[in-house]
Write a protein that holds these residues in place. Structure first.
Motif, PDB file in Angstrom:
ATOM      1  N   UNK A 102       0.826  -1.209   0.000  1.00  0.00           N
ATOM      2  CA  UNK A 102       0.000   0.000   0.000  1.00  0.00           C
ATOM      3  C   UNK A 102       0.865   1.265   0.000  1.00  0.00           C
ATOM      4  N   UNK A 103       1.893   1.296   0.827  1.00  0.00           N
ATOM      5  CA  UNK A 103       2.759   2.477   0.927  1.00  0.00           C
ATOM      6  C   UNK A 103       3.502   2.722  -0.386  1.00  0.00           C
ATOM      7  N   UNK A 104       3.931   1.657  -1.039  1.00  0.00           N
ATOM      8  CA  UNK A 104       4.636   1.816  -2.314  1.00  0.00           C
ATOM      9  C   UNK A 104       3.684   2.315  -3.393  1.00  0.00           C
ATOM     10  N   UNK A 105       2.463   1.779  -3.433  1.00  0.00           N
ATOM     11  CA  UNK A 105       1.491   2.266  -4.416  1.00  0.00           C
ATOM     12  C   UNK A 105       1.211   3.753  -4.187  1.00  0.00           C
ATOM     13  N   UNK A 106       1.081   4.150  -2.938  1.00  0.00           N
ATOM     14  CA  UNK A 106       0.837   5.559  -2.618  1.00  0.00           C
ATOM     15  C   UNK A 106       2.042   6.405  -3.013  1.00  0.00           C
ATOM     16  N   UNK A 107       3.228   5.932  -2.680  1.00  0.00           N
ATOM     17  CA  UNK A 107       4.464   6.642  -2.973  1.00  0.00           C
ATOM     18  C   UNK A 107       4.595   6.915  -4.473  1.00  0.00           C
ATOM     19  N   UNK A 108       4.249   5.937  -5.287  1.00  0.00           N
ATOM     20  CA  UNK A 108       4.433   6.044  -6.735  1.00  0.00           C
ATOM     21  C   UNK A 108       3.276   6.784  -7.406  1.00  0.00           C
ATOM     22  N   UNK A 109       2.042   6.448  -7.051  1.00  0.00           N
ATOM     23  CA  UNK A 109       0.892   6.978  -7.790  1.00  0.00           C
ATOM     24  C   UNK A 109       0.293   8.243  -7.189  1.00  0.00           C
ATOM     25  N   UNK A 166      -6.633   3.111  -3.355  1.00  0.00           N
ATOM     26  CA  UNK A 166      -5.503   2.187  -3.357  1.00  0.00           C
ATOM     27  C   UNK A 166      -5.808   0.938  -2.529  1.00  0.00           C
ATOM     28  N   UNK A 167      -6.496   1.114  -1.411  1.00  0.00           N
ATOM     29  CA  UNK A 167      -6.880  -0.035  -0.594  1.00  0.00           C
ATOM     30  C   UNK A 167      -7.816  -0.960  -1.349  1.00  0.00           C
ATOM     31  N   UNK A 168      -8.788  -0.378  -2.029  1.00  0.00           N
ATOM     32  CA  UNK A 168      -9.714  -1.167  -2.834  1.00  0.00           C
ATOM     33  C   UNK A 168      -8.976  -1.837  -3.988  1.00  0.00           C
ATOM     34  N   UNK A 169      -8.021  -1.127  -4.572  1.00  0.00           N
ATOM     35  CA  UNK A 169      -7.233  -1.683  -5.666  1.00  0.00           C
ATOM     36  C   UNK A 169      -6.448  -2.913  -5.220  1.00  0.00           C
ATOM     37  N   UNK A 170      -5.746  -2.802  -4.087  1.00  0.00           N
ATOM     38  CA  UNK A 170      -4.984  -3.954  -3.603  1.00  0.00           C
ATOM     39  C   UNK A 170      -5.916  -5.112  -3.263  1.00  0.00           C
ATOM     40  N   UNK A 171      -7.058  -4.805  -2.692  1.00  0.00           N
ATOM     41  CA  UNK A 171      -8.049  -5.851  -2.400  1.00  0.00           C
ATOM     42  C   UNK A 171      -8.448  -6.585  -3.678  1.00  0.00           C
ATOM     43  N   UNK A 212       5.073  -9.021 -22.455  1.00  0.00           N
ATOM     44  CA  UNK A 212       4.946 -10.016 -21.393  1.00  0.00           C
ATOM     45  C   UNK A 212       4.567  -9.342 -20.079  1.00  0.00           C
ATOM     46  N   UNK A 213       5.192  -8.206 -19.769  1.00  0.00           N
ATOM     47  CA  UNK A 213       4.828  -7.473 -18.567  1.00  0.00           C
ATOM     48  C   UNK A 213       3.362  -7.039 -18.621  1.00  0.00           C
ATOM     49  N   UNK A 236      -3.142 -10.234 -13.798  1.00  0.00           N
ATOM     50  CA  UNK A 236      -3.037 -10.113 -12.344  1.00  0.00           C
ATOM     51  C   UNK A 236      -3.905  -9.007 -11.771  1.00  0.00           C
ATOM     52  N   UNK A 237      -4.073  -7.934 -12.531  1.00  0.00           N
ATOM     53  CA  UNK A 237      -4.753  -6.782 -11.954  1.00  0.00           C
ATOM     54  C   UNK A 237      -5.913  -6.250 -12.787  1.00  0.00           C
ATOM     55  N   UNK A 238      -6.134  -6.803 -13.954  1.00  0.00           N
ATOM     56  CA  UNK A 238      -7.147  -6.331 -14.897  1.00  0.00           C
ATOM     57  C   UNK A 238      -6.763  -4.931 -15.387  1.00  0.00           C
ATOM     58  N   UNK A 239      -7.500  -4.430 -16.298  1.00  0.00           N
ATOM     59  CA  UNK A 239      -7.164  -3.148 -16.907  1.00  0.00           C
ATOM     60  C   UNK A 239      -7.250  -2.000 -15.902  1.00  0.00           C
ATOM     61  N   UNK A 240      -8.253  -2.007 -15.055  1.00  0.00           N
ATOM     62  CA  UNK A 240      -8.473  -0.888 -14.134  1.00  0.00           C
ATOM     63  C   UNK A 240      -7.415  -0.777 -13.042  1.00  0.00           C
ATOM     64  N   UNK A 241      -6.809  -1.880 -12.637  1.00  0.00           N
ATOM     65  CA  UNK A 241      -5.827  -1.858 -11.558  1.00  0.00           C
ATOM     66  C   UNK A 241      -4.390  -2.022 -12.067  1.00  0.00           C
ATOM     67  N   UNK A 242      -4.237  -2.085 -13.371  1.00  0.00           N
ATOM     68  CA  UNK A 242      -2.933  -2.352 -13.964  1.00  0.00           C
ATOM     69  C   UNK A 242      -1.875  -1.336 -13.531  1.00  0.00           C
ATOM     70  N   UNK A 243      -2.220  -0.071 -13.457  1.00  0.00           N
ATOM     71  CA  UNK A 243      -1.273   0.972 -13.065  1.00  0.00           C
ATOM     72  C   UNK A 243      -0.709   0.723 -11.665  1.00  0.00           C
ATOM     73  N   UNK A 244      -1.551   0.283 -10.755  1.00  0.00           N
ATOM     74  CA  UNK A 244      -1.103   0.025  -9.375  1.00  0.00           C
ATOM     75  C   UNK A 244      -0.222  -1.229  -9.323  1.00  0.00           C
ATOM     76  N   UNK A 245      -0.552  -2.223 -10.130  1.00  0.00           N
ATOM     77  CA  UNK A 245       0.287  -3.418 -10.204  1.00  0.00           C
ATOM     78  C   UNK A 245       1.675  -3.041 -10.723  1.00  0.00           C
TER      79      UNK A 245
END
Length: 186
Positions: free
Chosen positions: A74-81, A88-93, A155-156, A163-172
């Protein structure tokens, strides 16, 4: 202690801590220490991490994640995005649910593994353990990160989409391109 150190109200500090205690069984002190550490070394804050944690704590428990692993991601996703904490919490869920094929409405495991397993295993990373059980998501991502930068763009993108679908891909991508930060927080 957390409310003073994190410059937040007592109610705000209790929300994040209570979800951690209830979902993961960690002590109040442990959760406070982990949230403070993450806030001190990333561009996140205790209040925001607590809010994000309330959205993902039970999913993290189902995925076998520790308080440290969950908070680090969560902290890394916040730090980057710099996106909203609740988002972000919903995204990781959602990402954890895809890895563990958890029905988001019922919280029950589905019998058949999904395409995430195929994508992860396509690059030689084990998705299940020797007993056929889904491995801890953090461990899968840590193993995947070893060769992540050597994978071509397609491949990435394939792995991120599965792993994250289109909507969560940025957070992944935020996690995968910054695994070193996740590991420092963890």
């Amino acid at each position: 202690k957390l409310s003073a150190a994190g410059a937040i109200t007592m109610e705000q500090s209790l929300a994040g801590i209570t979800s951690g205690v209830n979902a993961l069984g960690a002590s109040h002190e442990k959760i406070a220490d982990v949230l403070l550490k993450a806030a001190n070394i990333t561009a996140s804050d205790v209040q925001g991490l607590g809010e994000a944690f309330t959205k993902t704590a039970s999913g993290a428990k189902a995925a076998g994640l520790s308080i440290e692993q969950t908070t680090a991601m969560l902290a890394t996703m916040k730090d980057v995005t710099q996106e909203g904490d609740s988002q972000l919490g919903t995204s990781l869920k959602s990402i954890l649910a895809r890895f563990n094929k958890i029905n988001e409405e019922t919280g029950l495991y589905n019998e058949n593994l999904n395409d995430v397993q195929k994508a992860i295993e396509s690059v030689g990373v084990a998705f299940t353990d020797s007993e056929g059980q889904i491995r801890n998501t953090y461990d899968i991502l840590a193993d995947l990160s070893v060769g992540w930068d050597d994978l071509d763009h397609n491949t990435q993108a394939y792995i991120a989409t599965q792993a994250a679908a289109t909507r969560q891909q940025n957070r992944f991508f935020a996690i995968m391109h910054n695994v070193h930060s996740v590991q420092v927080v963890h």
